[in-house]
Design a protein around this motif. Structure first.
Motif, short mmCIF file in Angstrom:
data_model
loop_
_atom_site.label_atom_id
_atom_site.label_comp_id
_atom_site.label_asym_id
_atom_site.label_seq_id
_atom_site.Cartn_x
_atom_site.Cartn_y
_atom_site.Cartn_z
N UNK A 1 0.82 -1.21 0.00
CA UNK A 1 0.00 0.00 0.00
C UNK A 1 0.86 1.26 0.00
N UNK A 2 2.00 1.22 0.65
CA UNK A 2 2.90 2.38 0.62
C UNK A 2 3.42 2.62 -0.79
N UNK A 3 3.73 1.53 -1.50
CA UNK A 3 4.17 1.67 -2.88
C UNK A 3 3.05 2.25 -3.75
N UNK A 4 1.83 1.76 -3.54
CA UNK A 4 0.69 2.30 -4.28
C UNK A 4 0.49 3.77 -3.95
N UNK A 5 0.68 4.10 -2.68
CA UNK A 5 0.53 5.49 -2.26
C UNK A 5 1.59 6.37 -2.95
N UNK A 6 2.81 5.88 -3.04
CA UNK A 6 3.85 6.65 -3.73
C UNK A 6 3.47 6.87 -5.19
N UNK A 7 2.94 5.82 -5.81
CA UNK A 7 2.51 5.95 -7.20
C UNK A 7 1.40 6.99 -7.34
N UNK A 8 0.43 6.91 -6.42
CA UNK A 8 -0.67 7.88 -6.44
C UNK A 8 -0.14 9.30 -6.28
N UNK A 9 0.78 9.46 -5.35
CA UNK A 9 1.34 10.80 -5.12
C UNK A 9 2.11 11.30 -6.35
N UNK A 10 2.85 10.40 -6.98
CA UNK A 10 3.59 10.80 -8.18
C UNK A 10 2.63 11.16 -9.32
N UNK A 11 1.60 10.33 -9.51
CA UNK A 11 0.61 10.63 -10.55
C UNK A 11 -0.09 11.96 -10.27
N UNK A 12 -0.42 12.15 -8.99
CA UNK A 12 -1.10 13.39 -8.61
C UNK A 12 -0.18 14.59 -8.84
N UNK A 13 1.09 14.42 -8.50
CA UNK A 13 2.05 15.52 -8.69
C UNK A 13 2.19 15.85 -10.18
N UNK A 14 2.25 14.81 -11.02
CA UNK A 14 2.32 15.06 -12.47
C UNK A 14 1.07 15.77 -12.96
N UNK A 15 -0.07 15.30 -12.47
CA UNK A 15 -1.34 15.88 -12.89
C UNK A 15 -1.41 17.35 -12.48
N UNK A 16 -1.01 17.64 -11.27
CA UNK A 16 -1.03 19.03 -10.79
C UNK A 16 -0.03 19.87 -11.58
N UNK A 17 1.14 19.30 -11.87
CA UNK A 17 2.16 20.02 -12.63
C UNK A 17 1.63 20.39 -14.02
N UNK A 18 1.06 19.41 -14.70
CA UNK A 18 0.53 19.69 -16.04
C UNK A 18 -0.66 20.64 -15.97
N UNK A 19 -1.46 20.49 -14.94
CA UNK A 19 -2.61 21.38 -14.80
C UNK A 19 -2.13 22.81 -14.54
N UNK B 1 -8.09 10.42 -2.00
CA UNK B 1 -7.65 9.04 -1.92
C UNK B 1 -6.25 8.94 -1.29
N UNK B 2 -5.40 9.88 -1.63
CA UNK B 2 -4.04 9.90 -1.05
C UNK B 2 -4.12 10.13 0.46
N UNK B 3 -4.92 11.09 0.87
CA UNK B 3 -5.06 11.39 2.30
C UNK B 3 -5.66 10.19 3.04
N UNK B 4 -6.69 9.59 2.45
CA UNK B 4 -7.33 8.43 3.08
C UNK B 4 -6.37 7.25 3.18
N UNK B 5 -5.62 7.00 2.13
CA UNK B 5 -4.66 5.89 2.15
C UNK B 5 -3.58 6.12 3.20
N UNK B 6 -3.13 7.35 3.33
CA UNK B 6 -2.13 7.66 4.38
C UNK B 6 -2.70 7.38 5.76
#
Length: 170
Positions: free
Chosen positions: A85-103, A145-150
């Motif tokens: 789950x920590x690995x999934x969380x890291x992936x979610x955070x990275x995806x979210x960071x990319x999404x926010x960056x592009x946005x 989802x990131x906050x809930x997973x944490x």
């Protein structure tokens, strides 16, 4: 003859005294023997009870050992789940960071309006507006989802620490 008779009577009296004395000793021995048998029986019963107690303690020890093994397996499984789950969380955070960056890179209010108004039809403009709303909702859901997973990971880690402390106390 009278001397012999007197001696014989004295010997007879002495033998009768000896017989009486030995009868008393036999009675005492019989009483002691009964006490000894009773004591021996009590000792045997006590030995049996202690052996039964030892068997029960051995059974209890084996049950506790099994419980400890199960708990260790459970902890290992939970640790593996937490790592996954920590690995999934890291992936979610990275995806979210990319999404926010592009946005952020493309998010000028007027770019969104240009995107909508450059549509060829009203229907296409409506779909583009709907797409932007969905995209914004998706960003919010990802953040939630990131906050809930944490939070779930923190709870699981805390539970594992409690189990570990409980095992160490026992």
């Amino acid at each position: 003859f009278s001397q012999n008779k007197k001696e014989l009577q004295e010997k007879k009296a002495q033998i009768e005294k000896d017989i009486e004395y030995t009868n008393k000793l036999l009675e005492k021995t019989k009483k002691n023997k009964e006490k000894s048998f009773s004591y021996l029986n009590t000792l045997n019963k006590q030995t049996e009870n202690r052996e039964s107690l030892l068997q029960m303690l051995n059974i209890e020890i084996s049950l506790i050992a099994k419980q400890i093994t199960k708990t260790k397996i459970s902890i290992s499984e939970n640790l593996f789940k937490i790592k996954t789950e920590e690995e999934e969380l890291k992936e979610l955070e990275q995806d979210y960071a990319k999404m926010i960056y592009y946005a952020y890179k493309k998010k000028h209010a007027y770019n969104n309006w240009i995107f909508i108004f450059s549509s060829k039809s009203f229907n296409q403009a409506y779909k583009r507006l709907k797409y932007l709303k969905q995209y914004t909702e998706h960003q919010k859901k990802q953040a939630e989802k990131i906050v809930q997973t944490k939070q779930e990971l923190l709870i699981k880690i805390k539970n594992l620490e409690n189990q570990k402390n409980k095992l160490q106390k026992d």
